[in-house]
Design a protein around this motif. Sequence first.
Motif, PDB file in Angstrom:
ATOM      1  N   ILE A   6      -2.534  -0.856  -8.435  1.00  0.00           N
ATOM      2  CA  ILE A   6      -2.874   0.102  -7.381  1.00  0.00           C
ATOM      3  C   ILE A   6      -1.630   0.253  -6.499  1.00  0.00           C
ATOM      4  O   ILE A   6      -0.738  -0.577  -6.561  1.00  0.00           O
ATOM      5  N   PRO A   7      -1.564   1.280  -5.673  1.00  0.00           N
ATOM      6  CA  PRO A   7      -0.384   1.414  -4.814  1.00  0.00           C
ATOM      7  C   PRO A   7      -0.307   0.279  -3.803  1.00  0.00           C
ATOM      8  O   PRO A   7      -1.323  -0.318  -3.441  1.00  0.00           O
ATOM      9  N   LYS A   8       0.923  -0.006  -3.336  1.00  0.00           N
ATOM     10  CA  LYS A   8       1.087  -1.040  -2.312  1.00  0.00           C
ATOM     11  C   LYS A   8       0.623  -0.519  -0.964  1.00  0.00           C
ATOM     12  O   LYS A   8      -0.005  -1.213  -0.184  1.00  0.00           O
ATOM     13  N   ARG A   9       1.003   0.704  -0.652  1.00  0.00           N
ATOM     14  CA  ARG A   9       0.589   1.304   0.623  1.00  0.00           C
ATOM     15  C   ARG A   9       0.300   2.780   0.409  1.00  0.00           C
ATOM     16  O   ARG A   9       0.913   3.420  -0.434  1.00  0.00           O
ATOM     17  N   VAL A  10      -0.657   3.265   1.175  1.00  0.00           N
ATOM     18  CA  VAL A  10      -1.059   4.675   1.062  1.00  0.00           C
ATOM     19  C   VAL A  10      -1.090   5.289   2.458  1.00  0.00           C
ATOM     20  O   VAL A  10      -1.174   4.572   3.455  1.00  0.00           O
ATOM     21  N   LYS A  11      -1.030   6.608   2.505  1.00  0.00           N
ATOM     22  CA  LYS A  11      -1.048   7.279   3.810  1.00  0.00           C
ATOM     23  C   LYS A  11      -2.478   7.365   4.333  1.00  0.00           C
ATOM     24  O   LYS A  11      -2.727   7.224   5.516  1.00  0.00           O
ATOM     25  N   HIS A  12      -3.406   7.624   3.423  1.00  0.00           N
ATOM     26  CA  HIS A  12      -4.816   7.724   3.810  1.00  0.00           C
ATOM     27  C   HIS A  12      -5.665   6.910   2.847  1.00  0.00           C
ATOM     28  O   HIS A  12      -5.355   6.838   1.659  1.00  0.00           O
ATOM     29  N   ARG A  13      -6.750   6.364   3.353  1.00  0.00           N
ATOM     30  CA  ARG A  13      -7.600   5.506   2.536  1.00  0.00           C
ATOM     31  C   ARG A  13      -8.298   6.279   1.419  1.00  0.00           C
ATOM     32  O   ARG A  13      -8.461   5.807   0.310  1.00  0.00           O
ATOM     33  N   TRP A  96      -9.206   3.315  -8.715  1.00  0.00           N
ATOM     34  CA  TRP A  96      -7.966   4.078  -8.573  1.00  0.00           C
ATOM     35  C   TRP A  96      -7.672   4.759  -9.903  1.00  0.00           C
ATOM     36  O   TRP A  96      -7.883   4.158 -10.954  1.00  0.00           O
TER      37      TRP A  96
ATOM     38  N   GLU B 202      -6.831  -4.359  -1.124  1.00  0.00           N
ATOM     39  CA  GLU B 202      -6.701  -2.934  -0.828  1.00  0.00           C
ATOM     40  C   GLU B 202      -5.288  -2.654  -0.396  1.00  0.00           C
ATOM     41  O   GLU B 202      -4.627  -3.505   0.199  1.00  0.00           O
ATOM     42  N   PRO B 203      -4.792  -1.452  -0.640  1.00  0.00           N
ATOM     43  CA  PRO B 203      -3.430  -1.133  -0.197  1.00  0.00           C
ATOM     44  C   PRO B 203      -3.367  -0.988   1.325  1.00  0.00           C
ATOM     45  O   PRO B 203      -4.376  -0.680   1.965  1.00  0.00           O
ATOM     46  N   GLU B 204      -2.154  -1.170   1.818  1.00  0.00           N
ATOM     47  CA  GLU B 204      -1.948  -0.994   3.257  1.00  0.00           C
ATOM     48  C   GLU B 204      -2.064   0.495   3.602  1.00  0.00           C
ATOM     49  O   GLU B 204      -1.480   1.344   2.909  1.00  0.00           O
ATOM     50  N   VAL B 205      -2.822   0.822   4.640  1.00  0.00           N
ATOM     51  CA  VAL B 205      -2.994   2.226   5.040  1.00  0.00           C
ATOM     52  C   VAL B 205      -2.044   2.510   6.197  1.00  0.00           C
ATOM     53  O   VAL B 205      -2.143   1.890   7.257  1.00  0.00           O
ATOM     54  N   LEU B 206      -1.109   3.443   5.962  1.00  0.00           N
ATOM     55  CA  LEU B 206      -0.059   3.683   6.951  1.00  0.00           C
ATOM     56  C   LEU B 206      -0.591   4.348   8.216  1.00  0.00           C
ATOM     57  O   LEU B 206      -0.034   4.182   9.292  1.00  0.00           O
ATOM     58  N   THR B 207      -1.644   5.116   8.092  1.00  0.00           N
ATOM     59  CA  THR B 207      -2.168   5.834   9.270  1.00  0.00           C
ATOM     60  C   THR B 207      -3.268   5.048   9.975  1.00  0.00           C
ATOM     61  O   THR B 207      -3.879   5.559  10.910  1.00  0.00           O
TER      62      THR B 207
END
Lengths: 141, 221
Positions: A6-13, A96, B202-207
């Motif tokens: 899965i991605p490490k970080r995303v902009k939106h959940r 995902w 879960e991935p880190e959520v930037l916003t």
Amino acid sequence: MPPYKIPKRVKHRKEFRRVRDRKATKGNYVAFGDYGLQALDGCWLKSNCIEAGRIACQHYLKREGKLFIRVFPDKPVSKKPLETRMGKGKADVDYWAARVRPGTVLFELAGVSETRAREAFFRVAMKMPVRCRMIGRRVEA
Amino acid sequence: MHEDAPVLNAKLRDRVGSRYAKRIRETGGLPAVVYGHKEDPQPVTLEAREALRFISRGEKVFSMELDGKKQFVLLKDLGYDYLGTNIIHADFARVDLNERVDTRAHLKFVGEAKGLKKAGAVLMHPVNELQLNCLVTNLPDQIEVDVSGMDVGDVIHAGEIELPVKTMKLLTDPDTVVVQIIMKAEEPESTGEAASVDGSAEPEVLTAKKEASGDDEKKKD
């Protein structure tokens, strides 16, 4: 449970579903290896399917050749639990997925013969939820 | 060399656009365009079967007959359909046989590398073609690269490849790795930028922080 990517970080959940029935205009040719496995239909390819394909290929080829995975599951897909009433907001992320359009190249192989690549991709295609075919490099001008 | 260049019979297209191009393909034609030499571009129709036979053979310079005139053209680009199965369009540039052109030449790897006999060794060729500047008459179909002497860890750069004609100039960066033999590393279960998860991570959520600060402002209001 096996480790899925899965991605490490995303902009939106969570994100919208968006259009999924258009033809691939990028990532639709063999770019890194000698042979590729191309999807002929569109789908949201789950991360566990990609992992299953990778395992199927590498178990068949042992240490021969190099496998390139051209898709990454960066799309969160949410799903409401069973027997839940509609409404109350968007559900939690269930899995995902990678957006796959008709023509997308899913896997590529380098350093193997065509026969071995065909055998390996046959096994990978069995794990995919879409029709696939093996392709080679394009004739370039 | 180019007195025996394959001849393409072309007809001028009076109507252009995807609708008419589709009709041309249905009747066994191949839509193409000819441009260059400070003349107007000309949309043309070729006979698909004949043209594709030459193109798949690796021909690049053609003698095109258009309106009773013969001109030499260089294949510049090919358009494919979305699955990459069929060639649906071709671009040709007008050329003079004495002019130098920028072009690409395919690489053919010959010989059996001794390093490949070891288990886990893989021949990688990140580059499949070289960019060259040469006379139209010297256009190579392909450039052969001998890999027979290569062992594990050996690298051939673009600058080390011997070009067939001395007047050819290499446009690709000479330090570009063309072919190398690497030992494939054991792939760890989690590689690259992806996180390895067991379903609960879960991935880190930037916003996420912004949303929290927005809530605070609302509370203040």
